[in-house]
Structures are given as structure tokens and as C-alpha cells.
Write a protein that holds these residues in place. Sequence first.
Motif, short mmCIF file in Angstrom:
data_model
loop_
_atom_site.label_atom_id
_atom_site.label_comp_id
_atom_site.label_asym_id
_atom_site.label_seq_id
_atom_site.Cartn_x
_atom_site.Cartn_y
_atom_site.Cartn_z
N ARG A 136 51.16 35.55 41.23
CA ARG A 136 50.77 35.76 42.43
C ARG A 136 51.14 34.46 43.35
O ARG A 136 51.97 34.47 44.48
CB ARG A 136 49.00 35.76 42.49
CG ARG A 136 48.37 37.13 42.13
CD ARG A 136 48.87 38.03 42.15
NE ARG A 136 47.92 38.93 41.45
CZ ARG A 136 48.40 39.76 40.89
NH1 ARG A 136 49.93 39.73 40.04
NH2 ARG A 136 47.81 40.40 39.68
N LYS A 194 47.52 39.09 46.93
CA LYS A 194 46.18 39.76 45.55
C LYS A 194 45.95 40.92 46.78
O LYS A 194 45.80 41.59 46.32
CB LYS A 194 45.15 38.47 46.40
CG LYS A 194 45.89 38.00 44.95
CD LYS A 194 44.09 36.69 44.99
CE LYS A 194 44.64 35.51 43.88
NZ LYS A 194 43.60 34.78 44.11
N ASN A 201 45.83 45.00 45.63
CA ASN A 201 44.76 45.45 45.75
C ASN A 201 44.59 46.79 46.35
O ASN A 201 44.13 48.35 46.25
CB ASN A 201 43.30 44.78 45.76
CG ASN A 201 42.74 43.90 45.29
OD1 ASN A 201 43.32 44.09 43.96
ND2 ASN A 201 42.45 42.85 45.86
N GLU A 246 34.97 43.50 36.89
CA GLU A 246 36.02 43.46 37.60
C GLU A 246 37.34 42.10 37.18
O GLU A 246 37.82 42.28 37.12
CB GLU A 246 35.13 43.07 38.81
CG GLU A 246 35.91 43.09 39.83
CD GLU A 246 35.22 41.98 41.60
OE1 GLU A 246 34.04 42.83 41.78
OE2 GLU A 246 36.21 41.76 41.99
N MET A 247 36.27 41.41 36.13
CA MET A 247 37.29 40.74 35.52
C MET A 247 38.26 40.79 34.66
O MET A 247 39.72 40.30 34.78
CB MET A 247 36.23 38.99 34.88
CG MET A 247 36.65 37.91 34.83
SD MET A 247 34.99 36.87 33.92
CE MET A 247 36.16 38.02 32.15
N GLN A 299 39.01 43.15 34.70
CA GLN A 299 40.63 44.31 35.50
C GLN A 299 41.39 43.22 36.16
O GLN A 299 43.03 43.59 36.29
CB GLN A 299 39.31 44.68 36.18
CG GLN A 299 39.01 46.46 35.35
CD GLN A 299 38.32 47.26 36.28
OE1 GLN A 299 38.64 47.56 37.20
NE2 GLN A 299 37.88 48.76 36.03
N GLN A 300 41.18 42.51 36.34
CA GLN A 300 41.96 41.57 37.32
C GLN A 300 42.55 40.55 36.04
O GLN A 300 43.87 40.64 36.22
CB GLN A 300 41.11 40.25 37.64
CG GLN A 300 40.62 39.83 38.91
CD GLN A 300 40.21 39.38 40.26
OE1 GLN A 300 39.78 38.26 39.41
NE2 GLN A 300 39.24 39.69 41.31
N GLN A 301 41.72 40.30 34.70
CA GLN A 301 42.69 39.59 33.69
C GLN A 301 44.16 40.70 33.14
O GLN A 301 45.41 40.73 32.79
CB GLN A 301 42.52 39.84 32.55
CG GLN A 301 41.70 37.94 32.84
CD GLN A 301 40.48 37.59 31.70
OE1 GLN A 301 41.07 38.36 30.03
NE2 GLN A 301 39.51 37.11 31.68
N GLU A 332 45.84 43.49 35.61
CA GLU A 332 46.69 43.29 36.14
C GLU A 332 47.67 41.88 36.26
O GLU A 332 49.30 42.58 35.98
CB GLU A 332 45.65 43.35 37.76
CG GLU A 332 45.42 44.02 37.90
CD GLU A 332 44.41 44.05 39.34
OE1 GLU A 332 44.55 43.50 40.22
OE2 GLU A 332 43.25 44.99 39.40
N GLU A 333 47.01 41.01 35.61
CA GLU A 333 47.57 39.41 35.37
C GLU A 333 48.36 40.28 34.57
O GLU A 333 49.89 39.46 34.77
CB GLU A 333 47.09 38.49 35.75
CG GLU A 333 47.68 37.44 36.39
CD GLU A 333 46.23 35.95 36.00
OE1 GLU A 333 45.29 36.23 36.90
OE2 GLU A 333 46.66 35.32 34.88
#
Lengths: 237, 421
Positions: free
Chosen positions: A189, A204, A208, B13-14, B16-18, B20-21
Amino acid sequence: MLDMTWLAVPDSRFSLRSPPPAAAEQDESRLQAAQAGPPKTQEADAALALRLRQRDEAALSEVYDQHSGAVFGVLNRLLGDAAAQEVLQDVFLRLWERPESYDPARAGLKTFLLVMARSRALDRLRATKATLPLFTEEGAELPLPDSGPGPVARSEDAQRREQIRAALSQLSAAHRETVERAYLAGESREEISGAMNVPVGTVKSRLNYALKHLRVVLESAGLEKAGPGKEVETWLE
Amino acid sequence: MAGMNENDAQHCEMVQQQLEERVGLGQSLTPELRAHLAGCPGCHAHLTLLRELEAALLEDVPPMQPPAHLKTQVLSAARQTRIQTQTVAPAAQARPHAARRWWPLMLGAAAVSGLLAFGALLTPSRGTAAALPDPAVVVAAAGGLLVASNDGGGTLNLLRGDQVTASLRSGGAQPAWFTQGVRLGDRVYLADAANDRVLEVGTGPLRVVRSYPVPDGVAGLTASSDADGGRVYFKTVRGSVGRLGDPQHQITVAREDGMPLADVMDGVLLSGGRLFVTHHLTGEICLLDPETLNVVGRVVVGGAPVDLAPEAGGTVLALDAAGRLLRLNAGGEVIRSWPLPGHPDKLGVNGSVALVTDRAGQLTRIDLVSGEIQPMPLTHPMDVVALSDGTFAVAEGGGGGGVRVLDETLKTSWKRQGGKR
Ligand SMILES: [Zn+2]
């Protein structure tokens, strides 16, 4: 000592590039791959996967002929020519050494190779930058999840892929570039923020938004998978 | 979301963020993430979407044709690993070779083929009754053929006519992997790529006289009896050229560290007072002063030149593994080119007939006068050598292999069958 086996087939000498005995079969699988319909491609991929596991060098040659252009395109984009040449060899040799890592029921061979190529390329970039820990040696992630679809689900996957393409084409240029930087070029990012000269928060929110858009397009096409929809509810009860 | 409390939702949510990363950066998933995914269809679906996005972006990148020689390199490396994985022992792995960095990954396959090779090693030699196991290199030695096998034991056989008259195992820290052989007087020099050495072999009687270490790996070999008593020149995998037994004198011809592959050989040949050396990585022919080993000229011929042979008129034939036979003048420039099928990597020349072998399964005859090209399928032709009576000997690897002698019209005079025992 004369070899009678050889003497029995002297005619094949005179045809240029005389095909090996299994050639008929190979031609057929190449034909199927060229038709590109998911079930046929899957059959062809499965046949190639089997032959790779049997250590059939001709199968590796066919896989190379079919997919080296796509793989090299990706590597060249991510790494430049010299490193791309090196990683290209690495990708096909890894497939050769670990043919069991490819499961035709889960993904197309082309997708598998492209994902592996990207993963190796990003590995290499990371090693050069040395800012992040090295990727584990366990190899590329499978492009589809572990409990991936069986043969029946493959045609639905092809439709989903088409919808994703369509959804991507609907994104603004800035959104599309952000998505490509993140999910193709493997930029963080922060790197994207620097390269595109926008705050990290904007990066971000663009990512999203893009993911949400993909989900919406898939849902409206009736192709959503177990998202926060009824499948989850059923499963949770 | 029905049935989900707030903690669960936050956790997802956490996760899913991981996801994505990690998908973005091409990293593998942690065991914790995997555990969560196994029990959470929502996050599982999110991962699927990310992977599909990744695949769609990858498939949208326009394809690009890679250089043709890369396919040759991939296939020959694959072929080598299929047979050679058992030879990859700690010494080889420890080497900081770019080309060999994938070797440790092959150990899965090696476990299987290694077992087979080990079995072969345990089989006692039957002396002169032995057949020819997996022949890889054939050399016209004084009074017969010397055949070197990549059978795990580095077996050397001496043939008079089609009869094996002597046989020995060359040994070595690793099972030998012969790639090339040359004759100098009553000696034969064999390049052993697995042990990074050149073996000097006497043929009357058959014995290993000496072993010359070539720490960078042998990629090419030639012998010359022109000068005082004779010399053997070698090229290393890393692109330097030296004289055997003269370790102080070694010159690097490679301009940059390329992608060395031990199995893709280079040609070395002394002709017209110049040492011709191919550099297949860059498609170059380098000309060296045989005394100083200084590079006096370079000619880009393209493709992947891998073997050289002299011609009577002072010209040199160069084999391009990308599929060409080239005639070079004394300056290394191409004066004629014949297109060839496949990816041949060994060359033998007798008068106006050249034979080239492609391990993928073909021998090709080239009439250097008429230009006629005549292919002949063979299972795994590994090496070809021109014999003094105008015939050719071909080493055929693999289970049904052996050694075959052909006349200049490709008629087989005799064949000594291979086999494991
Ligand atoms: Zn979750």
C-alpha cells in the motif's frame, strides 16, 4: 549385433520431425487445449498432469509450447528481460520436479503457472529489495482454495472469471492501476501511495472499492460464492 | 450476519485484510489463517475472490515470446535432473551456483530415482560380459571405442568391434555424469560434470590415470596434438577457458554471469592456430590465442552454439542447439547455414557428412555438399563421434539404449545393446 526393432521401422526416417509413437495422443490434447472450452481444457490439463507425473519429457515440451508465452509476458512485465529468462526456466523446472503440486481439479494449468511465475518473480524482487522476509520455499500458493471446486464447478469458474474481467474493465483508470499494482505487481500500500502520489488511505479505499465492485458484479450475475449470503447462514445454523 | 457476534465479525475483517495483503504480495498463508479459513466460508470466499482477481489480472498481461534457446535449456535441464537427481549430494547443493539453486527442490523426485540408482550400484559388475548401461559419451580411442555410462557407477567400457573387452567403474564422490570425451594419443579425457573433474583414462590397459579437478564445473573439452606433445583445453560452466594441468592459466570469456547449465555444453576447438570457444548463453563464438588464452575476437552468431568440429579446408562447423548447423571461416564468421529440426547438441563430421544428435529423439544427417537433411529417430541419442573409417558411433542412453555404429548413409553396421546388467 543388429537391432531388429529399429530395422522394422525404417520408413519413419524419411519424414521430417518424425513424431514419437505417442504423437497421435499428444496432437489430440493440443487440439483440445486450443479449443479453450473449460471442460476440454481441463481434460487436456489433466492428461498433461498425468504425463508429467510419469516423467514424460514430451509433456513438459508441450506445456512449455502452450504457456511459455503467457508466463514470459508476466515475468517480463514484473522483472525485465534478463531476470524473466531465468525465472521462466525456474517455473517450468519446478513443475517438472513437482508435478504433483498441480491439481487439475482445482485450476487450469495456465493459471497455475502464471500464479507460480508471479510468486517467484515477487520473491525475487523481495530478495533484491531485502525489505521483507523471503517467501517460504514451499512453493506457489494454489490459485484456488484448498477445498476447491470439483470438475462440475469449473464451468462456473470460467463464467466468474469473465465477470471479473468485465468488472475490472468498468473501473476507472486510477482504480484499475491501483488494483494492478497491488494484485499483479505485488506492491505494498505504501509503495503504491508513493508511486501514484496519493495518500495510503486513498490506496486502501480504492482497493476496497474495487473488491466491492467485483463482488457486486458477481452477485448480480448470480455467481456469488459463499459470501455473507445465505450459504453462510445455512452453514452457521 | 446471522449467528455471528461482533468479535467474530471483527476477526473476519482482520483475516480478510491479511488475505488481501498476502495475496497481493504473493506470500503464502500462515497456519493461523489456514485454520480460520477451514472453518469460515465467508473468509474462504474472500480468498477465492482475491485469487480469481489475481488470475484475471495475470491472464490479461499480453503474452511475449521467450528467446528460443530457453526451451532447449529447460528441456535439457529437465532431462538432466530426471537422471541426475541422485547425483545431487551435499557438495553440489552447497555450491553457490545460480543455475543449481533449484536442485534442493528436487529432492522429492530424487528420493525415487535415487533408490533406483542405488539398486543399480549394488549390482555386481559382471566384468567383460557386461552390457552397456545408459551410455552417455562415446570416444574413438586407440584401437576401439571407449563408452562412458551415466549409470550411477560411472562405468567405462572398452569395445573392440562390438565386443566389450574391458570394463571398470570410475568411482568418484558423486556418481559420475559424463558429458563429453576427447582423445589425445593413447589417452581419453572425459568431462565428469557431477564431480567437476576431467578424468584421464588410459586404454591399454583400461585404467583411470589421473583426475583433474575443475572446480567451476566442466562445460566443454578439446584436445590438440598439434603443439608440443598435446594439450587439453576446457571451458568451465562459468565461462572461463583453461588448459588442463595448468591451473594458473585460466581466462574468462563470459562477459557476464549468465545462467550456466552444466548439461548444456559448449564447444572448444583448436583450428588454424586459434582456439574456438562457443558461448551458448550469448550466442557467441570466441576466438582465443591458444598460448596466452587471450580473447582475440568474438563473433555473434546467434542461437545457442554448443559444439564445434573441424573441416578439411580450415573451416569450422558449429552446431546451434536452436536448430542450425553453421560453417565458420577462420575468423569465426558464418559463411553458410543449414536449418536443422529439433534441438541437436552433439556434432560429428566425416568428410562431407555431418551427423547431429538431439536427445529428444533424433539423429540428423546433413550432406554438406548437397545440403540434403535426413532425420532418423533414435530414443535418446546422447553423443556422436566420427570414426576414422568414415563411419560414426552414436551413444544411446536410456533403457533400450546402447552403442550403434552407422555408415555415412545412416545404415547401422552394428549395435551393442544397452541394459542395466
Ligand atoms: Zn472469517
